[in-house]
Motif scaffolding. Structure first.
Motif: not given
Ligand code: FAD
Length: 331
Positions: A7-9, A11-13, A55-57, A127-129, A161-163, A281-283, A306-308, A311-313, A316-318
């Protein structure tokens, strides 16, 4: 038959998918370029306290996600949080009741992702390249040219975009990966508590519709399990963040605190410390098409979540990681 899964990444997803697959008996390794698991749920801990920078909550709407969160609530990792959300209507501050239950990591957002990562084998600061398919197995390579061979399946759980960069444009085109907007996030510590705007007893988060710079501000110290001390996270609008993406973070923090001063109806206390963090890459930019909530190529043994995908939450990532793991368990 899928047994060894990368699993690369983390985060929550990615963590959600990894945990579900490990619980189903698969051998899973997680790779993340960050120092700690969490991605966009990360927290800055410094001499001035804890500041959630992403994410704040999170809100809970889905019943399966609610059950998942309950297990962490029982362990004290997350706490239901009746935060007071404000908005400004014709210059007047108003508060509203939340539509869905909200939760916050206790004491910070990263507490949840760290607890999720605990039973997993996570390779941090890797970092997987590149990915290549060799003798019907996947081989990963990292930034230090280390080779990680022997995977039956690879899950890419990173922002779209990183994918695209990792997979190459041909694969990415086939999967129509969306663009994502950026976000500057500024943390600021004041030396005394803020005065409350007229008509509002207290607030924990506020959205700004009229500011050219800010879209949101949140008070970090009011969430469960946190220490005292007025600590704000300010989030910039995506158009402003995109425009000033390459600027010096010191100047960004100055501009964002000045913008808050311009929006806030009361005089602000003195700033003790401040700093800015850039989320490139935030949303996801566009509304997301309906679909399974993940991308899967069974022939290639490659998938994305991933959340994308939804939805950007956080929720949704879960959902994306959870649904993908369910699909992989049935292969
Ligand atoms: P990410 O959390 O982005 O996880 C991806 C992971 O991949 C990262 O840890 C990164 O380090 C890793 N990665 C990337 N490239 C590589 C690579 N090549 N090799 C190895 N690792 C790599 N959501 C809410 O529900 N409530 C909120 O209040 C809220 N506020 C937000 C505020 C901000 C400023 C931002 C940016 C987001 C907010 N969100 C909020 C959205 C929420 O944070 C995301 O939807 C969620 O955390 C995304 O999880 P993810 O696992 O999809 O991606």
């Amino acid at each position: 038959f899928l047994h060894n899964i990368a699993v690369i990444g983390a985060g929550m997803a990615g963590l959600t998918a990894a945990r579900a697959l490990q619980q189903a008996g698969k051998s899973v390794q997680v790779f993340d370029k960050g120092r700690r698991p969490g991605g966009r749920m990360s927290t800055r801990a410094n001499a001035y306290g804890l500041f959630d920078l992403g994410a704040q909550y999170f809100s809970v709407r889905d019943s399966e996600f609610a059950r998942f969160i309950e297990t962490f609530e029982q362990r004290g990792v997350v706490t239901r949080w009746p935060g007071v959300m404000a908005h400004i209507d014709s210059g007047r501050w108003q508060t509203r009741q939340p539509e869905h239950p909200r939760y916050s990591g206790t004491p910070s957002m990263v507490t949840l992702t760290e607890a999720m990562a605990a039973p997993l084998e996570v390779h941090s600061q890797v970092r997987i390249t590149s990915l290549s398919h060799e003798s019907s197995q996947w081989v990963l390579r990292d930034q230090e040219e280390r080779v990680w061979p022997g995977f039956d399946h690879v899950i890419v759980a990173i922002p779209a975009p990183q994918a695209r960069e990792l997979l190459g444009s041909e694969t990415a085109l086939r999967w129509a990966l969306p663009e994502m907007s950026s976000c500057w996030s500024t943390w600021v510590r004041f030396n005394t508590p803020l005065s409350m705007p007229a008509g509002v007893d207290t607030w924990d988060g506020v959205s700004f519709d009229d500011s050219p710079v800010l879209r949101w501000a949140a008070r970090n110290q009011t969430r469960p399990g946190r220490s005292e001390g007025e600590r704000l996270t300010l989030l910039a609008r995506d158009d402003w963040s995109d425009r000033y993406l390459e600027r010096d973070p010191v100047e960004i923090a100055d501009d964002m605190v000045s913008a808050f001063r311009a929006c806030y109806p009361e005089a602000l206390p003195a700033v003790e410390a401040q700093g800015a963090h850039r989320w490139r890459y935030a949303q996801p930019r566009a509304p997301i098409e309906k679909g399974p909530g993940y991308r899967l190529d069974e022939e290639m043994n490659l998938s994305l979540c991933g959340d994308w995908c939804i939805d950007g939450r956080v929720e949704a990532a879960w959902q994306s990681g959870h649904r993908l793991a369910q699909a992989l368990c049935h292969l």
